[in-house]
Scaffold this active site. Structure first.
Site, PDB file in Angstrom:
ATOM      1  N   SER A 165       0.545  -1.441  -0.265  1.00 42.68           N
ATOM      2  CA  SER A 165       0.131  -0.360  -0.109  1.00 42.68           C
ATOM      3  C   SER A 165       0.952   1.477  -0.259  1.00 42.68           C
ATOM      4  O   SER A 165       1.543   1.552  -0.702  1.00 42.68           O
ATOM      5  CB  SER A 165      -1.005  -0.087   1.002  1.00 42.68           C
ATOM      6  OG  SER A 165      -1.634   0.726   1.269  1.00 42.68           O
ATOM      7  N   ASP A 189      -0.891  -4.015  -4.303  1.00 42.54           N
ATOM      8  CA  ASP A 189      -1.625  -3.422  -4.224  1.00 42.54           C
ATOM      9  C   ASP A 189      -1.210  -1.577  -3.982  1.00 42.54           C
ATOM     10  O   ASP A 189      -1.494  -1.600  -2.707  1.00 42.54           O
ATOM     11  CB  ASP A 189      -2.725  -3.371  -3.483  1.00 42.54           C
ATOM     12  CG  ASP A 189      -4.107  -3.247  -4.562  1.00 42.54           C
ATOM     13  OD1 ASP A 189      -3.713  -3.133  -5.239  1.00 42.54           O
ATOM     14  OD2 ASP A 189      -5.025  -3.025  -3.019  1.00 42.54           O
ATOM     15  N   ARG A 203       5.167   8.840  -6.688  1.00 45.71           N
ATOM     16  CA  ARG A 203       4.707   8.138  -6.708  1.00 45.71           C
ATOM     17  C   ARG A 203       5.841   6.097  -7.123  1.00 45.71           C
ATOM     18  O   ARG A 203       6.777   7.110  -7.753  1.00 45.71           O
ATOM     19  CB  ARG A 203       3.624   7.500  -7.309  1.00 45.71           C
ATOM     20  CG  ARG A 203       3.576   7.644  -8.992  1.00 45.71           C
ATOM     21  CD  ARG A 203       2.816   7.661  -9.486  1.00 45.71           C
ATOM     22  NE  ARG A 203       2.472   7.644 -11.260  1.00 45.71           N
ATOM     23  CZ  ARG A 203       3.292   7.188 -12.219  1.00 45.71           C
ATOM     24  NH1 ARG A 203       4.309   5.752 -11.700  1.00 45.71           N
ATOM     25  NH2 ARG A 203       2.856   7.751 -13.810  1.00 45.71           N
ATOM     26  N   ASP A 205       7.248   3.880  -9.930  1.00 45.31           N
ATOM     27  CA  ASP A 205       7.783   4.163 -10.866  1.00 45.31           C
ATOM     28  C   ASP A 205       8.221   2.920 -11.245  1.00 45.31           C
ATOM     29  O   ASP A 205       9.518   2.560 -10.648  1.00 45.31           O
ATOM     30  CB  ASP A 205       8.341   5.386 -10.641  1.00 45.31           C
ATOM     31  CG  ASP A 205       7.955   5.513 -12.473  1.00 45.31           C
ATOM     32  OD1 ASP A 205       7.353   5.999 -13.950  1.00 45.31           O
ATOM     33  OD2 ASP A 205       9.675   5.077 -13.075  1.00 45.31           O
ATOM     34  N   ASP A 208      12.418   3.423 -11.213  1.00 45.31           N
ATOM     35  CA  ASP A 208      12.756   2.775  -9.837  1.00 45.31           C
ATOM     36  C   ASP A 208      13.407   2.037  -8.866  1.00 45.31           C
ATOM     37  O   ASP A 208      14.096   1.881  -7.867  1.00 45.31           O
ATOM     38  CB  ASP A 208      11.475   3.544  -8.003  1.00 45.31           C
ATOM     39  CG  ASP A 208      11.155   4.494  -8.936  1.00 45.31           C
ATOM     40  OD1 ASP A 208      11.474   5.718  -9.332  1.00 45.31           O
ATOM     41  OD2 ASP A 208       9.100   4.695  -8.293  1.00 45.31           O
ATOM     42  N   HIS A 259      -8.388  -5.738  -1.221  1.00 40.95           N
ATOM     43  CA  HIS A 259      -6.552  -4.977  -0.481  1.00 40.95           C
ATOM     44  C   HIS A 259      -5.761  -5.853  -0.270  1.00 40.95           C
ATOM     45  O   HIS A 259      -4.403  -5.724  -0.830  1.00 40.95           O
ATOM     46  CB  HIS A 259      -6.953  -3.468   0.537  1.00 40.95           C
ATOM     47  CG  HIS A 259      -5.107  -2.538  -0.122  1.00 40.95           C
ATOM     48  ND1 HIS A 259      -5.128  -2.024  -0.904  1.00 40.95           N
ATOM     49  CD2 HIS A 259      -5.117  -2.189   1.494  1.00 40.95           C
ATOM     50  CE1 HIS A 259      -4.140  -1.608  -0.204  1.00 40.95           C
ATOM     51  NE2 HIS A 259      -3.648  -1.058   0.337  1.00 40.95           N
TER      52      HIS A 259
END
Length: 462
Positions: A165, A189, A203, A205, A208, A259
């Protein structure tokens, strides 16, 4: 004089006893294993300031963690892979129920360092924004720790981050600080709220890390919908997961089950009793229609595996431009979640076109049965035209002795139709070397089960 001496001796004994007791308490405290921070719902209501604890597990100390930080690496062996586990938003303050299983699972498949990143003080709050605002600060602390590892001889190639998360985006922020040279990031997730639609610098990517794999299991609520990795897995299409409550009457599970399913799917790859294969495809609908299940044949690349062994596919991804792939698969409702794929090839000889669904049931010698209802969209049966339907079974029966078929148009009223089958063939995708099973000249009465014993298909039809 004797009384005074006696009192003095008594006080000295009390002092010695107190000092000894304090030493024992300190000794016991020193030897106590550090554990994940446990907070109450009250803490979530009032909010918590950020405090990051790093706990190291190895095969030498599987169940008793060692506290480490950017000054003290403890027993961390910099020559081995180091896997960081980073949790996400904790609205109740409780520890993640899956954390212990994930640590044990990782250590069971590889002799590595596992570092649990406990930022529960910071993630525990009922206000999601407060937790998400702390993600970059957590990433800075992890960078300092990795810098210490590198100074001691570690390699970025051996750094692996598993982020759940919000933890997935924390992993991405760490990766950016090292210019994408981390060995691998797995996003389980990744959080969607406040991150959906954000640019890559805000965020997770694909750039990364050297390899980024992502499992999307709640794209219509708490998770991120769009691709974020080199390969993005979408179980059951990425939204509603089988076995999870579909209404609010399911209680807390209704909010978190989809989730969390990403974590449990990843765990299944560590336990060895279920290898989940995924199928690269443009859409879930195309996958369900059997248009994207050709990987794994002698003429194509192998199919990607979900979870820990997903990086076996990175060499193939390097050939792609851009190196990004979406992959789909279905799961069962319960652990270990495996689904076994078969093609059901049907040639009919009805004069008129028939539209409907097929339910197929398999039985083996021992009496075990497994069933698949292929009804996501009506199949179109035309005379002398082969229809290949993708069937999904919860069990993989090695020696099928009996097959049953049911044809249905879905109509409650009106005439009952017949489906005249010239040939039916059953072939396994997971085990293509298995003999294919056939049956000829069948007539299926609508909504009526037809049971038969298959025969081996002639080699000319394989």
């Amino acid at each position: 004089m004797n009384v005074t001496h006696t009192l003095s001796s008594f006080h000295m004994l009390r002092l010695y006893f107190f000092i000894s007791l304090m030493c024992l308490v300190r000794s016991a405290t020193d030897e106590t294993c550090p554990s994940f921070t446990r907070l109450s719902f009250h803490s979530a209501v009032v909010g918590t300031g950020l405090n990051v604890k790093l706990m190291l597990y190895t095969r030498r100390n599987r169940t008793c963690a060692q506290a480490v930080d950017s000054a003290v690496l403890g027993n961390l062996n910099v020559t081995k892979r180091t896997t960081f586990i980073i949790h996400g938003f904790r609205p109740t303050g409780s520890p993640p129920v899956w954390m212990g299983d994930l640590v044990e699972g990782l250590l069971s498949v590889e002799d590595m360092n596992v570092v649990v990143v406990d930022w529960n003080r910071g993630a525990t709050t009922i206000i999601y924004t407060h937790a998400s605002n702390k993600t970059r600060k957590v990433a800075i602390i992890l960078k300092e720790f990795i810098d210490k590892m590198l100074a001691e001889g570690a390699s970025l190639d051996d750094i692996y981050m598993i982020g759940v998360s919000l933890g997935a985006h924390i992993s991405g922020f760490v990766g950016k600080m090292f210019d994408g040279q981390l060995g691998r990031i797995t996003g389980l997730d990744p959080a969607g709220p406040l991150f959906n639609g954000r640019p890559p610098e805000d965020r997770l990517d694909p750039s990364d890390a050297q390899f980024v794999d992502v499992i999307h299991s709640d794209t219509d609520a708490l998770g991120y919908k769009e691709p974020l990795g080199n390969i993005d897995f979408y179980p059951n299409g990425g939204s509603d997961q089988p076995g999870c409550p579909q209404t609010i009457f399911g209680g807390l599970q209704y909010f978190k089950c989809d989730h969390q399913r990403s974590v449990y799917l990843y765990l299944s790859s560590l336990r060895g009793n279920c290898t989940i294969t995924a199928y690269p495809c443009d859409s879930y609908q195309d996958y369900r229609n059997g248009k994207c299940v050709n990987c794994g044949t002698p003429q194509t690349e192998s199919c990607p595996l979900l979870g820990y062994y997903a990086d076996n596919w990175k060499d193939y991804l390097r050939k792609k431009d851009p190196p990004m792939t979406k992959a789909f698969f279905d799961t069962a409702e319960q652990k270990p979640f495996c689904i076994y794929h078969y093609f059901v090839d049907i040639i009919t000889w009805n004069k008129n076109i028939r539209r409907g669904s097929i339910t197929i049931k398999l039985r083996d010698k021992a009496g075990n049965t497994t069933e698949s209802k292929i009804d996501h969209e009506p199949a179109i049966f035309q005379k002398y035209h082969q229809v290949s339907l993708l069937a999904r079974f919860n069990q993989d029966l090695d020696q099928v002795t009996t097959i049953s078929l049911v044809f249905s148009t879905g109509s409650i009223v009106g005439p009952k139709y017949k489906l005249r089958i010239l040939r039916m063939k059953l072939r396994s995708l997971a085990n293509p070397e298995r003999p294919q099973l056939c049956r000829y000249d069948l007539i299926l009465m609508e909504n009526t089960e037809t049971v038969f014993q298959p025969i081996l298909c002639p080699k000319s039809q394989m």
